[in-house]
Design a protein around this motif. Structure first.
Motif, PDB file in Angstrom:
ATOM      1  N   CYS A 107     -47.136  86.816 -58.586  1.00 46.74           N
ATOM      2  CA  CYS A 107     -45.682  86.601 -58.645  1.00 46.74           C
ATOM      3  C   CYS A 107     -45.405  85.243 -59.299  1.00 46.74           C
ATOM      4  CB  CYS A 107     -45.090  86.641 -57.253  1.00 46.74           C
ATOM      5  SG  CYS A 107     -43.323  86.242 -57.226  1.00 46.74           S
TER       6      CYS A 107
ATOM      7  N   CYS B 120     -43.420  83.009 -56.157  1.00 45.08           N
ATOM      8  CA  CYS B 120     -44.130  82.585 -54.950  1.00 45.08           C
ATOM      9  C   CYS B 120     -45.642  82.477 -55.161  1.00 45.08           C
ATOM     10  CB  CYS B 120     -43.826  83.499 -53.777  1.00 45.08           C
ATOM     11  SG  CYS B 120     -44.490  85.173 -53.946  1.00 45.08           S
TER      12      CYS B 120
ATOM     13  N   CYS C 106     -41.008  91.485 -56.437  1.00 42.07           N
ATOM     14  CA  CYS C 106     -42.042  90.971 -55.547  1.00 42.07           C
ATOM     15  C   CYS C 106     -41.685  91.357 -54.116  1.00 42.07           C
ATOM     16  CB  CYS C 106     -42.141  89.447 -55.676  1.00 42.07           C
ATOM     17  SG  CYS C 106     -43.271  88.716 -54.471  1.00 42.07           S
TER      18      CYS C 106
ATOM     19  N   GLU D 160     -42.943  90.103 -51.527  1.00 43.65           N
ATOM     20  CA  GLU D 160     -43.086  88.943 -50.667  1.00 43.65           C
ATOM     21  C   GLU D 160     -41.811  88.080 -50.677  1.00 43.65           C
ATOM     22  OE1 GLU D 160     -45.785  88.829 -48.882  1.00 43.65           O
ATOM     23  OE2 GLU D 160     -45.168  87.026 -47.795  1.00 43.65           O
ATOM     24  N   CYS D 161     -41.383  87.661 -51.890  1.00 42.52           N
ATOM     25  CA  CYS D 161     -40.233  86.737 -51.959  1.00 42.52           C
ATOM     26  C   CYS D 161     -38.962  87.408 -52.456  1.00 42.52           C
ATOM     27  CB  CYS D 161     -40.570  85.532 -52.838  1.00 42.52           C
ATOM     28  SG  CYS D 161     -40.722  85.984 -54.589  1.00 42.52           S
TER      29      CYS D 161
HETATM   30 ZN   LIG Z   1     -42.875  86.479 -55.057  1.00 44.80          ZN
END
Ligand SMILES: [Zn+2]
Length: 273
Positions: free
Chosen positions: A22, A25, A57, A59-60
């Protein structure tokens, strides 16, 4: 045609790109590609708009590619994406096989309209076909033909003169003499106007279901007026003023309508074996 419509994107499948990192992040293996089916809908889906993809992403939440990226913009901005992402998009599109339902679903309305149109055409054809068959049989009667008719109680001998009611019954041809059809009436009658096939299904077609004394019916009246004109008996004809030339050459002048053949609109009004 439709003033209220929406563009709908439904996820079909998704995959995580293992080796992609990513850019926000910096985590690895969190970039997800989602494949959608896209279509325009006005309550129900109207037509398909292809299979777009989105990349983000997990995650973020960083969005690399929106599902709403126009196809042209996508083609010109390919360089924006990393080779790993471009490859993943290519693979997800190539590997996902749509089920028949997923292929058909976005086109629901178009398919329904198509089916409705075909049904309409078939019905129109069958109505026309039945109507021309009816006309043909009415113009060329045969002994044994059974006619579905509606009678007005006003025309019946023992009529209750307090208002007239429509009834339906069957008439059967027992003999033909030039323009005169000898027809017998079914002993049963049923209230109604008889515009549907099934309304005549309760009558027996057997000979003993018909009266024995025939009515003398004008063929001309059936062919031209779709009505059963019964000729008067000689005594009544003799009592009618026949000096008027026009009257004497019009056979219907010496008859009265006792029944009508209902509007065709696709129903079989003549039964012939
Ligand atoms: Zn990310």
């Amino acid at each position: 045609m439709f003033y209220y419509y929406s563009i709908v994107s439904k996820p079909l499948t998704s995959t995580l790109i293992e080796k992609e990192t990513c850019p926000v992040c910096s985590k690895k293996g969190t970039i997800e590609v989602i494949l959608y089916m896209k279509f325009a809908a006005a309550i129900i889906p109207m037509f398909g708009l292809g299979r777009p993809t989105s990349v983000h992403c997990t995650e973020c939440g960083h969005e690399i590619k929106s599902v709403n990226t126009p196809i042209l913009a996508e083609a010109f901005s390919q360089k924006k994406y990393s080779p790993g992402i471009i490859n993943a998009i290519k693979n997800i599109k190539a590997n996902h096989k749509r089920t028949l339902w997923q292929l058909v679903y976005p086109w629901s309305l178009m398919i329904l309209l198509g089916i409705a149109m075909i049904c309409g055409l078939v019905m129109q054809y069958s109505v026309k076909h039945t109507n021309s068959q009816n006309s043909e049989m009415l113009a060329n009667p045969k002994i044994g033909d059974i006619y579905k008719v509606t009678i007005d109680s006003m025309y019946l001998l023992n009529a209750n003169t307090m208002g007239s009611k429509n009834s339906q019954t069957l008439f059967k041809i027992v003999a033909i003499k030039n323009d005169t059809l000898l027809m017998v009436r079914n002993k049963q009658k049923k209230e109604g106007i008889g515009v549907k096939e099934n309304e005549w299904s309760t009558f027996s077609r057997e000979n003993n279901a018909f009266e024995s004394i025939p009515h003398k019916i004008s063929l001309k009246g059936i062919a031209e007026n779709k009505e059963l004109f019964e000729f008067f008996n000689q005594k009544k004809i003799d009592s009618i003023n026949k000096t008027d030339l026009v009257k004497s050459t019009n056979p219907l002048h010496f008859s009265k309508s006792i029944a009508r053949i209902p509007n065709f609109n696709g129903i079989e009004v003549v039964e012939r074996k």
